[in-house]
Design an enzyme around this catalytic site. Sequence first.
Site, short mmCIF file in Angstrom:
data_model
loop_
_atom_site.label_atom_id
_atom_site.label_comp_id
_atom_site.label_asym_id
_atom_site.label_seq_id
_atom_site.Cartn_x
_atom_site.Cartn_y
_atom_site.Cartn_z
N GLU A 18 -23.66 7.79 0.09
CA GLU A 18 -24.25 7.60 -1.09
C GLU A 18 -23.09 6.90 -2.17
OE1 GLU A 18 -26.72 10.55 -2.82
OE2 GLU A 18 -26.62 9.53 -4.88
N LYS B 116 -12.83 -4.32 0.38
CA LYS B 116 -13.70 -2.93 0.35
C LYS B 116 -15.03 -3.45 0.44
CE LYS B 116 -10.33 -0.58 -2.64
NZ LYS B 116 -10.02 0.16 -3.55
N SER C 171 0.71 -1.23 0.10
CA SER C 171 0.02 0.05 -0.10
C SER C 171 0.77 1.28 -0.06
CB SER C 171 -0.79 -0.05 1.27
OG SER C 171 -1.51 1.27 1.16
N GLY D 164 -14.76 -3.78 -12.82
CA GLY D 164 -14.68 -4.00 -11.35
C GLY D 164 -15.16 -3.12 -10.63
N ASN E 215 -13.73 2.46 0.77
CA ASN E 215 -12.41 2.58 0.84
C ASN E 215 -11.96 3.58 2.03
OD1 ASN E 215 -12.83 5.15 -0.34
ND2 ASN E 215 -11.23 4.82 -1.98
N ASP F 58 -13.05 7.02 -4.54
CA ASP F 58 -12.61 6.47 -5.84
C ASP F 58 -13.06 7.43 -6.98
OD1 ASP F 58 -10.44 4.94 -5.01
OD2 ASP F 58 -11.69 3.03 -5.62
N GLY G 47 -12.84 -2.23 -18.49
CA GLY G 47 -12.90 -2.90 -17.13
C GLY G 47 -14.59 -2.73 -16.43
P1 NAP Z 1 -10.94 -5.85 -9.76
O1 NAP Z 1 -12.32 -5.41 -9.27
O2 NAP Z 1 -10.37 -6.98 -9.64
O3 NAP Z 1 -11.25 -5.60 -11.44
C1 NAP Z 1 -10.34 -5.91 -12.40
C2 NAP Z 1 -10.58 -5.76 -13.84
O4 NAP Z 1 -9.25 -5.85 -14.66
C3 NAP Z 1 -11.80 -6.47 -14.27
O5 NAP Z 1 -12.34 -5.67 -15.31
C4 NAP Z 1 -11.17 -7.46 -15.02
O6 NAP Z 1 -11.99 -8.41 -15.98
C5 NAP Z 1 -9.90 -6.84 -15.63
N1 NAP Z 1 -8.88 -7.93 -15.87
C6 NAP Z 1 -7.95 -8.70 -14.96
N2 NAP Z 1 -7.03 -9.40 -15.69
C7 NAP Z 1 -7.37 -9.20 -17.02
C8 NAP Z 1 -7.07 -9.77 -18.23
N3 NAP Z 1 -5.90 -10.86 -18.17
N4 NAP Z 1 -7.35 -9.61 -19.45
C9 NAP Z 1 -8.76 -8.81 -19.34
N5 NAP Z 1 -9.23 -8.18 -18.46
C10 NAP Z 1 -8.60 -8.24 -17.22
O7 NAP Z 1 -9.99 -4.46 -9.69
P2 NAP Z 1 -10.36 -2.98 -9.55
O8 NAP Z 1 -10.49 -2.87 -8.00
O9 NAP Z 1 -11.60 -2.49 -10.29
O10 NAP Z 1 -9.15 -2.13 -9.69
C11 NAP Z 1 -8.56 -2.38 -11.18
C12 NAP Z 1 -7.08 -1.72 -11.06
O11 NAP Z 1 -7.34 -0.34 -11.00
C13 NAP Z 1 -6.22 -2.13 -10.25
O12 NAP Z 1 -4.98 -2.23 -11.06
C14 NAP Z 1 -6.10 -1.35 -9.09
O13 NAP Z 1 -4.70 -1.12 -8.36
C15 NAP Z 1 -6.18 0.16 -9.90
N6 NAP Z 1 -7.02 1.11 -9.03
C16 NAP Z 1 -6.19 2.32 -9.22
C17 NAP Z 1 -6.68 3.45 -8.13
C18 NAP Z 1 -6.05 4.64 -8.43
O14 NAP Z 1 -6.18 5.40 -7.45
N7 NAP Z 1 -5.26 4.89 -9.05
C19 NAP Z 1 -7.70 3.12 -7.55
C20 NAP Z 1 -8.54 2.25 -7.26
C21 NAP Z 1 -8.08 1.03 -8.41
P3 NAP Z 1 -12.84 -9.49 -15.53
O15 NAP Z 1 -14.15 -8.85 -15.10
O16 NAP Z 1 -13.12 -10.09 -16.89
O17 NAP Z 1 -12.13 -10.46 -14.79
#
Ligand code: NAP
Length: 277
Positions: free
Chosen positions: A77, A65, A14, A130, A86, A102, A128
């Site tokens: 909300e 989370k 983290s 997620g 978060n 976020d 994406g």
């Molecule tokens: P999550 O809920 O686990 O979602 C992951 C996403 O990535 C899903 O859409 C998944 O698709 C896709 N994915 C993973 N592996 C893949 C592959 N091999 N091919 C195609 N798609 C793939 O994660 P999250 O919480 O949404 O976070 C996503 C990313 O954002 C992470 O890297 C996290 O570190 C980053 N993030 C950054 C911030 C920031 O402040 N900059 C904040 C939050 C998150 P499927 O649905 O098909 O599995």
Amino acid sequence: MQRACVIGWPVEHSRSPLIHRYWLKQYGIDGAYEKEAVRPEDLARFLGALEARGYVGANVTLPHKEAALQLAAVVDEAARTIGAANTLWLNQAGRLSASNSDTYGFITNLDAQASDWNKGRRPAMVLGAGGAARAILQGLLTEGAARILLANRTRGRAEALAQAFGPAVSVIDWKDRNRALAGCGLLVNATSLGMTGKDPLEINLKALPGDAVVADIVYSPLETKLLEGARARGNRVVDGLGMLLHQAVPGFERWFGVRPEVTPELRAHVAAALGAN
Ligand code: NAP
């Protein structure tokens, strides 16, 4: 002394301590920000004893989370819409309260880096489905995006999101993402693809207009292959570090009573640590 922490499993990776400790020092606050490695099966007990452990609140990272949202007595909300928390704090009655910053972090950073991202109200493409994608859809729609094309490897997850957010969100097949970039004003990578240690994001930007904005929420590496490719063809780029810094602001203000600023110095401080890894 006010104390807050980040709770995760694992939690070692983290970056939140870097940000909050920087601000504590910067504003001369007698406070502390710790890392707490908490196993999923121990989360309820840990949060139930947050005050007894001397904490006024916490950030929550993977995999807690969604569970943290369920355990909170008061949910705002933003957290309810995103379906995940978060940021946690104990309210005046001592009840565990939850939010999600976020959406705030993503939009504040996008507005700061590319304020005209919605010029002409052209479609935006989001990759994406997620938790992060959900937060981003919420933000883009609230800020007036007219149409969002949503592509995800698992189409059903994208369809569920489109259903939740309504007709402005159209699902496209993951394999159609390259050609659907034609006419888009914004592309956002909200998958974990391109992150250090994960698979690369395979995308061909040829159809994307030259004046479109490209944002990646992956921040390790800071300059992802997506941003490198977009920059090389003249698109403006927005990296994931800005979102990370801005999403930390509301929690710090709640716990320590000062609204902190995201400055170039803070960014350089965290970027240096990312670069060192
Ligand atoms: P999550 O809920 O686990 O979602 C992951 C996403 O990535 C899903 O859409 C998944 O698709 C896709 N994915 C993973 N592996 C893949 C592959 N091999 N091919 C195609 N798609 C793939 O994660 P999250 O919480 O949404 O976070 C996503 C990313 O954002 C992470 O890297 C996290 O570190 C980053 N993030 C950054 C911030 C920031 O402040 N900059 C904040 C939050 C998150 P499927 O649905 O098909 O599995």
